[in-house]
Design an enzyme around this catalytic site. Structure first.
Site, PDB file in Angstrom:
ATOM      1  N   HIS A  47     -28.879 -22.308   5.136  1.00 58.10           N
ATOM      2  CA  HIS A  47     -28.760 -23.049   6.394  1.00 58.10           C
ATOM      3  C   HIS A  47     -30.191 -23.344   6.797  1.00 58.10           C
ATOM      4  O   HIS A  47     -31.046 -22.453   6.768  1.00 58.10           O
ATOM      5  CB  HIS A  47     -28.081 -22.216   7.484  1.00 58.10           C
ATOM      6  CG  HIS A  47     -28.184 -22.853   8.836  1.00 58.10           C
ATOM      7  ND1 HIS A  47     -27.338 -23.857   9.242  1.00 58.10           N
ATOM      8  CD2 HIS A  47     -29.058 -22.657   9.850  1.00 58.10           C
ATOM      9  CE1 HIS A  47     -27.679 -24.242  10.469  1.00 58.10           C
ATOM     10  NE2 HIS A  47     -28.723 -23.530  10.854  1.00 58.10           N
ATOM     11  N   CYS A 120     -25.743 -28.987   7.293  1.00 56.77           N
ATOM     12  CA  CYS A 120     -26.972 -28.766   8.063  1.00 56.77           C
ATOM     13  C   CYS A 120     -28.221 -29.151   7.272  1.00 56.77           C
ATOM     14  O   CYS A 120     -29.191 -29.637   7.849  1.00 56.77           O
ATOM     15  CB  CYS A 120     -27.065 -27.311   8.497  1.00 56.77           C
ATOM     16  SG  CYS A 120     -27.020 -26.146   7.114  1.00 56.77           S
TER      17      CYS A 120
END
Length: 178
Positions: A47, A120
Site C-alpha cells: 500500500h 492505491c
C-alpha cells in the site's frame, strides 16, 4: 547588473520534498506464505501513499489525506522512497486532487477500486507523476501482474471477484477455450 523589485525573492519557486510511503498490508505474511501459495516469492502486499508538505495522500475508499504522515491506519511504513522535489504549490495540488476526485469515470471512488488494476499504488503513481514527473517503481506497480501470472493468483482473483472465467454474467457455462 540585475535589479530586484521588492518581494521578488518571495516569488521564487519554493521546492517541496515528495516522498512515497510504502506499507505492507500483510505485515510480513506475504513473504512467508507466497512461495507456498503462489509458487513465487513476493516481499509484501504493498500500500503506498504520497507525502508532501507534512501531509499524506492515499486511496482508501476514495482519496484521503492525513497529517502527520505515517500515522494512518496502515501502521508504520516499511520503506520511504525519496521521489525528488516539486515546485507545485498547495492551491494547484488541491485543484489536481479535486479533479481526481471528480473524474468522470469515478476512477478513485470506492466503487471503482480494483485490487489488481486500479488500486492505491496506481493513485500514488498518478500523484508522483504530476508532482515530480516520475513513476512509482515497477516492483510495486506490477506486483498484481506477478500474482496474476500464477495459477493460484488467478484463482485468488476469481475468489475475490466471484465466479469463474468459464461462467459469463448469465451464469451459463461458456467454454473458455473456444
Amino acid at each position: 547588473m540585475t535589479t530586484e523589485t521588492p518581494g521578488q525573492e518571495e516569488q521564487a519557486e519554493q521546492e517541496y520534498p515528495v516522498k512515497v510511503y510504502v506499507y505492507d498490508l500483510s505485515h510480513g505474511l506475504a513473504s512467508l506464505y507466497s512461495p507456498m501459495i503462489l509458487g513465487k516469492s513476493i516481499p509484501a502486499i504493498y500500500h503506498t501513499s504520497v507525502v508532501i508538505r507534512n501531509r499524506e495522500y492515499y486511496l482508501d475508499q476514495g482519496i484521503k489525506s492525513h497529517s502527520p504522515p505515517g500515522s494512518t491506519r496502515f501502521g508504520v511504513p516499511i520503506e520511504i522512497i525519496d521521489m525528488g522535489t516539486t515546485s507545485i504549490d498547495e492551491d494547484i495540488l488541491q485543484e489536481f486532487i479535486e479533479d481526481l476526485k471528480n473524474h468522470e469515470d469515478m476512477k478513485y471512488h470506492a466503487i471503482s477500486y480494483d485490487l489488481f488494476r486500479n488500486n492505491c499504488n496506481h493513485f500514488t503513481d498518478v500523484m508522483v507523476e504530476f508532482l515530480v514527473g516520475k513513476n512509482l517503481e515497477d516492483r510495486i506497480l506490477k506486483l498484481p501482474e506477478l500474482v496474476l501470472s500464477t495459477g493460484n493468483g488467478q484463482l485468488l482473483q476469481q475468489i475475490i471477484y466471484g465466479g469463474s472465467p468459464a461462467f459469463g454474467n448469465s451464469g451459463q457455462w461458456q467454454n473458455p477455450y473456444q
